[in-house]
Write an enzyme that holds these catalytic residues in place. Structure first.
Site, PDB file in Angstrom:
ATOM      1  N   VAL A   1       1.128  -1.303   0.017  1.00 20.35           N
ATOM      2  CA  VAL A   1       0.056  -0.033   0.061  1.00 20.35           C
ATOM      3  C   VAL A   1       0.948   1.167  -0.016  1.00 20.35           C
ATOM      4  O   VAL A   1       2.166   1.109   0.532  1.00 20.35           O
ATOM      5  CB  VAL A   1      -0.791  -0.052   1.318  1.00 20.35           C
ATOM      6  CG1 VAL A   1      -1.989  -1.119   1.104  1.00 20.35           C
ATOM      7  CG2 VAL A   1      -0.329  -0.071   2.488  1.00 20.35           C
ATOM      8  N   SER A   2       0.386   2.432  -0.391  1.00 21.37           N
ATOM      9  CA  SER A   2       1.215   3.576  -0.493  1.00 21.37           C
ATOM     10  C   SER A   2       1.454   4.049   0.616  1.00 21.37           C
ATOM     11  O   SER A   2       2.391   4.992   0.826  1.00 21.37           O
ATOM     12  CB  SER A   2       0.639   4.578  -1.669  1.00 21.37           C
ATOM     13  OG  SER A   2       0.768   3.933  -2.784  1.00 21.37           O
ATOM     14  N   SER A   3       0.416   4.122   1.719  1.00 21.07           N
ATOM     15  CA  SER A   3       0.599   5.012   2.861  1.00 21.07           C
ATOM     16  C   SER A   3      -0.005   4.088   4.147  1.00 21.07           C
ATOM     17  O   SER A   3      -0.578   3.084   4.087  1.00 21.07           O
ATOM     18  CB  SER A   3      -0.214   6.258   2.697  1.00 21.07           C
ATOM     19  OG  SER A   3      -1.669   5.937   2.651  1.00 21.07           O
TER      20      SER A   3
END
Length: 159
Positions: free
Chosen positions: A10-12
């Site tokens: 996931v990016s964050s």
């Protein structure tokens, strides 16, 4: 050697905690029969993600026979990185399986499909960057207009 691992990303941290996206990916990979799942919480545009590097090292050293991901964009959002990774998968006879994208590197159609999806993923990231950049430009133009209006009002008040 029939060791198949999973990779999730996931990016964050917000995505990992608030939307449970990382947890969902890991659960789906385990449901697909993967025992060990490596994951990153980082942008897919970056090549230096810790677990991504570990997975690619395992591919290069032929410690694994396959990698399962939920979607292609979880592996990378860079077409250059994707092509480089695919070449390493193929050179080392390691299969890549994407649960949602019907990807199988052992077929010509699967390789073609993978490249098309990779190009689309990269385009989406570029378009997002363009929208953000355009928004910042519009914001800057609006600020300049506000400052210009203020200066005009002040000059008119002095007359």
């Amino acid at each position: 050697m029939a060791k198949i691992i999973g990779y999730a990303r996931v990016s964050s941290r917000e995505q990992a905690l608030n939307s449970h996206a990382l947890e969902q990916q890991i659960h789906r990979l385990k449901d697909a029969g993967v025992e060990n799942v490596y994951f990153d919480i980082d942008s897919g545009r970056r090549d230096n993600r810790k677990s991504f590097r570990i997975v690619m090292d395992m591919v290069r050293s032929r410690q694994i026979s396959g990698v399962v991901i939920t979607r292609l964009d979880r592996l990378t959002r860079s077409l250059v990185t994707l092509r480089r990774a695919l070449e390493e998968f193929q050179d080392n006879n390691v299969n890549l399986k994407a649960l949602d994208d019907s990807i199988d590197l052992s077929t010509a159609a699967g390789k073609f499909h993978l490249n098309i999806l990779g190009a689309l993923a990269e385009m989406e990231v570029d378009r997002l960057s363009e929208r953000v950049s355009h928004g910042r430009s519009e914001e800057h133009t609006s600020e300049l207009q506000s400052h210009s209006d203020l200066v005009c009002r002040l000059l008119l008040e002095k007359k």
